[in-house]
Structures are given as structure tokens and as C-alpha cells.
Design a protein around this motif. Structure first.
Motif, PDB file in Angstrom:
ATOM      1  N   CYS A  67     -12.876  -2.469   8.853  1.00 44.33           N
ATOM      2  CA  CYS A  67     -11.518  -2.381   8.315  1.00 44.33           C
ATOM      3  C   CYS A  67     -10.745  -1.375   9.165  1.00 44.33           C
ATOM      4  N   ASP A  90      -8.076   0.397   8.690  1.00 41.98           N
ATOM      5  CA  ASP A  90      -7.493   1.568   8.028  1.00 41.98           C
ATOM      6  C   ASP A  90      -8.526   2.435   7.322  1.00 41.98           C
ATOM      7  N   ALA A  91      -9.800   2.121   7.431  1.00 39.20           N
ATOM      8  CA  ALA A  91     -10.828   2.866   6.709  1.00 39.20           C
ATOM      9  C   ALA A  91     -12.128   2.879   7.506  1.00 39.20           C
ATOM     10  N   ARG A 129      -2.743  -7.346  -0.175  1.00 41.06           N
ATOM     11  CA  ARG A 129      -2.572  -6.080   0.531  1.00 41.06           C
ATOM     12  C   ARG A 129      -1.564  -5.202  -0.208  1.00 41.06           C
ATOM     13  N   ASP A 135      -5.829  -9.485   2.594  1.00 44.80           N
ATOM     14  CA  ASP A 135      -6.914  -8.994   3.440  1.00 44.80           C
ATOM     15  C   ASP A 135      -8.206  -9.499   2.833  1.00 44.80           C
TER      16      ASP A 135
END
Length: 90
Positions: free
Chosen positions: A13, A15-16, A37, A45
Motif C-alpha cells: 500500500c 500510503d502505509a 477510498r 482501493d
């Protein structure tokens, strides 16, 4: 069917960081996990199950890029077709 604990890894992912989580569920892990999302107008997502080991109760999921639902759904179906043999049913 009773609830079982699975160790699920979620990877890639943007963003993580990669995460590992204990999940209680009946039977095998889901093939696809999709969400709307946050803060978007209908973009979705998702994660696609890459592999699972029922003996060890582990599952590995890979991230699918965000996009409009039709595009992501088509992409998820393509990935699912690659990872799930046609003769196997769940």
C-alpha cells in the motif's frame, strides 16, 4: 463453521507500511478486500489474496491501486483469475 484466527499480511500500500494482523473469520480468507477510498468520490482501493496456507492459517494480500470502481473491479478480476485456478471452487 467456527471462527478461526488467521495471520494476514497486507503489502504494497503506497500510503502505509506493510502490516500483519490477526483476523478472526469462518473458513478461508476472502479472495478480494475492497473499500471506498476515504475522502474520494467513489474511488476504491483493495487487496488481492496472493497466497494462503490453511495449515498455518496465514494469508498474504497485495495492494491494488485506487481508481474508479469499474477499472479496479476489472483489475481485481484479472488478478483473481491468475491466482485462483479455474477448476478450484471456494
Amino acid at each position: 463453521m467456527s471462527l478461526q484466527q488467521w495471520v494476514c499480511q497486507f503489502r504494497d500500500c503506497p500510503d502505509a507500511e506493510d502490516v500483519e494482523a490477526l483476523v478472526e473469520q469462518e473458513g478461508r480468507p476472502l479472495q478480494v478486500l475492497v473499500r471506498t477510498r476515504p475522502g474520494s468520490d467513489g474511488l476504491v482501493d483493495g487487496y488481492v489474496l496472493q497466497k494462503s496456507d490453511p495449515t498455518r492459517r496465514t494469508a498474504l494480500y497485495t495492494w491494488v491501486q485506487a481508481g474508479d470502481p469499474d477499472t479496479v473491479t476489472a483489475y481485481l478480476l484479472d488478478l483473481l483469475a491468475e491466482f485462483l485456478p479455474r477448476e478450484q471452487t471456494w
